[in-house]
Design an enzyme around this catalytic site. Sequence first.
Site, PDB file in Angstrom:
ATOM      1  N   GLY A  11      31.178  60.693  -0.064  1.00 49.66           N
ATOM      2  CA  GLY A  11      31.765  60.792   1.278  1.00 49.66           C
ATOM      3  C   GLY A  11      30.994  61.772   2.139  1.00 49.66           C
ATOM      4  O   GLY A  11      30.580  62.826   1.660  1.00 49.66           O
ATOM      5  N   VAL A  23      16.823  72.210   4.640  1.00 46.67           N
ATOM      6  CA  VAL A  23      15.951  71.795   3.527  1.00 46.67           C
ATOM      7  C   VAL A  23      14.609  71.329   4.085  1.00 46.67           C
ATOM      8  O   VAL A  23      13.534  71.745   3.625  1.00 46.67           O
ATOM      9  CB  VAL A  23      16.619  70.667   2.702  1.00 46.67           C
ATOM     10  N   ARG A  72      28.059  55.253  -2.077  1.00 40.81           N
ATOM     11  CA  ARG A  72      28.404  55.523  -3.483  1.00 40.81           C
ATOM     12  C   ARG A  72      27.767  54.384  -4.266  1.00 40.81           C
ATOM     13  O   ARG A  72      28.157  53.236  -4.100  1.00 40.81           O
ATOM     14  CB  ARG A  72      29.925  55.540  -3.664  1.00 40.81           C
ATOM     15  N   ASP A 103      30.870  66.274  -7.106  1.00 37.94           N
ATOM     16  CA  ASP A 103      30.618  66.245  -8.550  1.00 37.94           C
ATOM     17  C   ASP A 103      29.966  64.940  -9.023  1.00 37.94           C
ATOM     18  O   ASP A 103      29.071  64.954  -9.867  1.00 37.94           O
ATOM     19  CB  ASP A 103      31.939  66.447  -9.311  1.00 37.94           C
ATOM     20  N   THR A 125      31.367  68.167   0.519  1.00 38.10           N
ATOM     21  CA  THR A 125      32.583  67.345   0.561  1.00 38.10           C
ATOM     22  C   THR A 125      33.659  68.122   1.307  1.00 38.10           C
ATOM     23  O   THR A 125      33.736  69.352   1.170  1.00 38.10           O
ATOM     24  CB  THR A 125      33.099  66.984  -0.856  1.00 38.10           C
ATOM     25  N   ASP A 127      36.652  68.066   0.582  1.00 36.17           N
ATOM     26  CA  ASP A 127      37.786  68.316  -0.322  1.00 36.17           C
ATOM     27  C   ASP A 127      37.795  69.706  -0.962  1.00 36.17           C
ATOM     28  O   ASP A 127      38.817  70.131  -1.485  1.00 36.17           O
ATOM     29  CB  ASP A 127      37.796  67.278  -1.458  1.00 36.17           C
ATOM     30  N   ASP A 129      36.593  70.452  -3.717  1.00 39.80           N
ATOM     31  CA  ASP A 129      36.996  70.257  -5.120  1.00 39.80           C
ATOM     32  C   ASP A 129      35.813  70.322  -6.092  1.00 39.80           C
ATOM     33  O   ASP A 129      35.789  69.626  -7.092  1.00 39.80           O
ATOM     34  CB  ASP A 129      37.729  68.907  -5.269  1.00 39.80           C
ATOM     35  N   ARG A 171      41.445  63.862  -1.854  1.00 36.33           N
ATOM     36  CA  ARG A 171      41.390  63.064  -3.082  1.00 36.33           C
ATOM     37  C   ARG A 171      42.452  63.556  -4.061  1.00 36.33           C
ATOM     38  O   ARG A 171      43.628  63.484  -3.744  1.00 36.33           O
ATOM     39  CB  ARG A 171      39.987  63.120  -3.706  1.00 36.33           C
TER      40      ARG A 171
HETATM   41  O1  F6P Z   1      35.934  62.946  -0.866  1.00 35.06           O
HETATM   42  C1  F6P Z   1      36.172  62.894   0.499  1.00 35.06           C
HETATM   43  C2  F6P Z   1      37.286  61.923   0.825  1.00 35.06           C
HETATM   44  O2  F6P Z   1      37.445  61.897   2.219  1.00 35.06           O
HETATM   45  C3  F6P Z   1      38.615  62.197   0.122  1.00 35.06           C
HETATM   46  O3  F6P Z   1      39.340  63.235   0.734  1.00 35.06           O
HETATM   47  C4  F6P Z   1      39.271  60.855   0.215  1.00 35.06           C
HETATM   48  O4  F6P Z   1      40.209  60.676  -0.832  1.00 35.06           O
HETATM   49  C5  F6P Z   1      38.113  59.910   0.041  1.00 35.06           C
HETATM   50  O5  F6P Z   1      36.935  60.621   0.391  1.00 35.06           O
HETATM   51  C6  F6P Z   1      38.190  58.677   0.894  1.00 35.06           C
HETATM   52  O6  F6P Z   1      37.139  57.858   0.527  1.00 35.06           O
HETATM   53  P1  F6P Z   1      36.634  56.634   1.416  1.00 35.06           P
HETATM   54  O7  F6P Z   1      35.830  57.193   2.539  1.00 35.06           O
HETATM   55  O8  F6P Z   1      35.839  55.831   0.488  1.00 35.06           O
HETATM   56  O9  F6P Z   1      37.854  55.928   1.942  1.00 35.06           O
END
Ligand code: F6P
Length: 320
Positions: A11, A23, A72, A103, A125, A127, A129, A171
Amino acid sequence: MKTIGILTSGGDSPGMNAAVRAVTRAAINRGIRVMGIRRGYSGLISGDIFEMDVRSVSDIIHRGGTVLYTARSEEFKTEEGMQKAIQTCKEFGIEGVVVIGGDGSFRGASDLSARGIPCVGLPGTIDNDVGCSDYTIGFDTAINTVIAMVDRLRDTAQSHDRCSVVEVMGRRAGYIALEAGIAVGASAILVPEVPYDIENDVLKRMEKISKTGKKHFIIIVAEGLEITDKLTEIIAERTQMNTRSTVLGHVQRGGSPTGYDRVMASRMGYHAVELLSQGIGNRVVAFKDSKIVDFDVQQALSMHKEFPVELYKMAYEISI
Ligand code: F6P
């Protein structure tokens, strides 16, 4: 090292561009060529790569998203995909890669490092996390976006004496919910890391606070709990309050990065180049105890960050 690649993966998050800029410029300053890899590991497999110069990263420090695009990649998780990526590195002369992501992206960086292409990961990210780092690029902007949105919701909740249930991203983590919840003075914050009981932690609490004269409520719920609709129904039924839910969604991923995210992304990007230029790979750059540091990727992936439960308790004590 004569040539490095840079990619953003997973993401997107605000501040990734500031990291790409740092960079690129730090590497070029050291006489290292920089190859921009589009759409994460997918671009590394397909060879969607272009050479960057100092001007390729002009006017991007203030922009959200990622100029390198992101994806991804499932194919990269296979040995075949990995071999294709290594082949591409050989074709373009890429001897090391900076990977900006979470991660999942670092696992790929570790696999590539093990096959002779040293990689350095930067935690990117919203998050927050990533176990090895107290901070991730984009987290600060995301919190500020949530705050701006909830401030608007509060205006209307206050005008109508309503309860506003707001679902935020993260997430499976509750960091955005916790910090944004504190900053907006939410009456309840529900996160996956802390056990909760709707009866006591939301309903009885609202009842008690109502008795002091409060007539509108903000409840913050982390998306990972998957309870937003149900909770909204329960609150409406039990309190008889006019209750609305709002899922903030991807608005939290966009926008111009805050000053903090820009500075931290720049520092982390710079650190990554310092490592790669010395031939050091298989590392993840992190922010630990107020310092920019780096960890072995495997160690980084095994690290666990304690959820700040004391902050959570504080939020409940002061939001009454
Ligand atoms: O990891 C970032 C994030 O925005 C999370 O908070 C969320 O659960 C997920 O990605 C959403 O993913 P996507 O953009 O694939 O809908």
